[in-house]
Design a protein around this motif. Structure first.
Motif, short mmCIF file in Angstrom:
data_model
loop_
_atom_site.label_atom_id
_atom_site.label_comp_id
_atom_site.label_asym_id
_atom_site.label_seq_id
_atom_site.Cartn_x
_atom_site.Cartn_y
_atom_site.Cartn_z
N ARG A 81 0.80 -1.23 0.00
CA ARG A 81 0.00 0.00 0.00
C ARG A 81 0.83 1.28 0.00
N THR A 82 2.14 1.16 0.02
CA THR A 82 2.99 2.34 -0.01
C THR A 82 4.18 2.08 -0.91
N THR A 83 5.07 3.04 -1.02
CA THR A 83 6.23 2.89 -1.90
C THR A 83 7.38 2.23 -1.16
N PRO A 134 11.14 9.70 -1.41
CA PRO A 134 9.96 9.21 -0.69
C PRO A 134 8.72 9.96 -1.10
N ASN A 135 7.58 9.31 -0.95
CA ASN A 135 6.31 9.92 -1.33
C ASN A 135 5.35 9.82 -0.15
N LEU A 136 5.49 10.76 0.78
CA LEU A 136 4.67 10.75 1.98
C LEU A 136 3.41 11.58 1.72
N GLY A 137 2.36 10.93 1.37
CA GLY A 137 1.12 11.64 1.06
C GLY A 137 -0.09 10.87 1.51
N ALA A 138 -1.26 11.45 1.29
CA ALA A 138 -2.50 10.83 1.74
C ALA A 138 -2.72 9.46 1.13
N ALA A 139 -2.25 9.27 -0.11
CA ALA A 139 -2.48 8.00 -0.80
C ALA A 139 -1.75 6.83 -0.15
N THR A 140 -0.70 7.12 0.63
CA THR A 140 0.10 6.05 1.21
C THR A 140 -0.02 5.97 2.73
N TRP A 141 -0.92 6.75 3.31
CA TRP A 141 -1.01 6.80 4.77
C TRP A 141 -1.25 5.43 5.40
N THR A 142 -2.15 4.66 4.82
CA THR A 142 -2.45 3.34 5.39
C THR A 142 -1.23 2.44 5.36
N GLY A 143 -0.57 2.39 4.22
CA GLY A 143 0.64 1.58 4.11
C GLY A 143 1.74 2.07 5.04
#
Length: 287
Positions: A81-83, A134-143
């Motif tokens: 769910r994240t990068t 890194p891509n710390l954003g709303a789309a990856t919060w769960t991951g």
């Protein structure tokens, strides 16, 4: 521990073949099930069956659930769910959490050499894994949250094994926690294993799966917890910060991913941190 760093650092690249045509949880289930079985057989062959206090067994069972069942699930689902860059940066909190948790529980005192070395190594680790963007954003919060949870589970696992005491060997601690944690991991991926199309997995993929079960899990786990018993949680987790360096070098050699200036700087900080910790600790021991 240097061998563990190399094994775990290169494992990211080596398991790529196994993940082709194999869902992540199916890979996780097969890999961990094989590793737990192998570790149990090694324990029987080396130490045989020995009675253990019921209280100690229950403690190891709880550690197996936290450090194997929950850790594996949080990490696999978080990574999905994240990068990869986010995962690397967020797992950098594990050494800090481990050291802080050990100090709070009174298991291990934080000494200045270890604090200095750990600080340098964690900064270096952040540089190594963060240089890829890194891509710390709303789309990856769960991951991101799941990766942080996996780091916390590993910290509790590491500190908890230290608290078990020297009366139980590192091999027995590793085997029992793997065997008690395995059922949850295997069941979590059972549906994907049943639906797995084995014809889509190459021979190299199966070899990679077996290798990743026997070496990074069975052998490296044993060395990790042997180190925890011998030199403590702080020194052990300090070496673990070198894993992103090995991972970056492996990707460069095999995939042609050239390291950036920040990654080279990060690697230098990690090595400096390890050397500072070793030199100072040796001096204190001789004194």
């Amino acid at each position: 521990m240097l061998a563990v760093v190399v094994v775990w650092g290169t494992n990211y690249t080596l398991v790529k073949d196994a993940l082709e045509g194999m869902p992540p949880r199916a890979f996780m289930s097969l890999r961990f099930g094989l590793a737990a079985l192998a570790m149990g057989l090694v324990l029987l062959a080396v130490e045989g069956h020995k009675p253990m206090p019921w209280k100690t067994f229950l403690r190891l069972t709880a550690l197996g659930f936290v450090g194997n069942t929950l850790y594996q699930l949080f990490f696999i689902e978080g990574l999905a769910r994240t990068t990869a860059a986010n995962s690397g940066m967020l797992t950098a909190v594990s050494p800090v959490v481990t050291a802080a948790l050990g100090a709070v529980l009174g298991i291990e005192r934080l000494r200045r050499p270890v604090v200095a070395g750990l600080s340098l190594a964690v900064v270096g680790m952040l540089l190594v894994v963060g240089a890829r963007g890194p891509n710390l954003g709303a789309a990856t919060w769960t991951g991101d949250a799941l990766i942080v949870c996996s780091s916390l589970c590993w910290a509790i696992y590491t500190v908890g094994t230290r608290a078990v005491g020297s009366g139980v060997s590192a091999l027995r601690v590793t085997a029992i926690t793997m065997l008690t944690g395995a059922p949850g991991v295997v069941l979590a991926g059972a549906s994907q294993v049943i639906a797995l199309d084995t014809s889509r997995v190459s021979a190299a993929g199966w070899i990679a799966l077996v290798y990743s079960a026997l070496v990074p899990l069975v052998l490296a786990y044993f060395v990790w917890f042997r180190s925890v018993q011998q030199v403590g949680t702080n020194r052990t987790t300090l070496y673990g910060t070198g894993i992103p360096v090995v991972a970056a070098l492996t990707a460069w050699a095999i995939r042609g991913e050239r390291p950036t200036l920040f990654q080279i700087l990060g690697a230098a900080l990690i090595l400096t941190g390890v050397l500072i910790s070793r030199r100072k600790d040796t001096a204190v021991t001789k004194a």
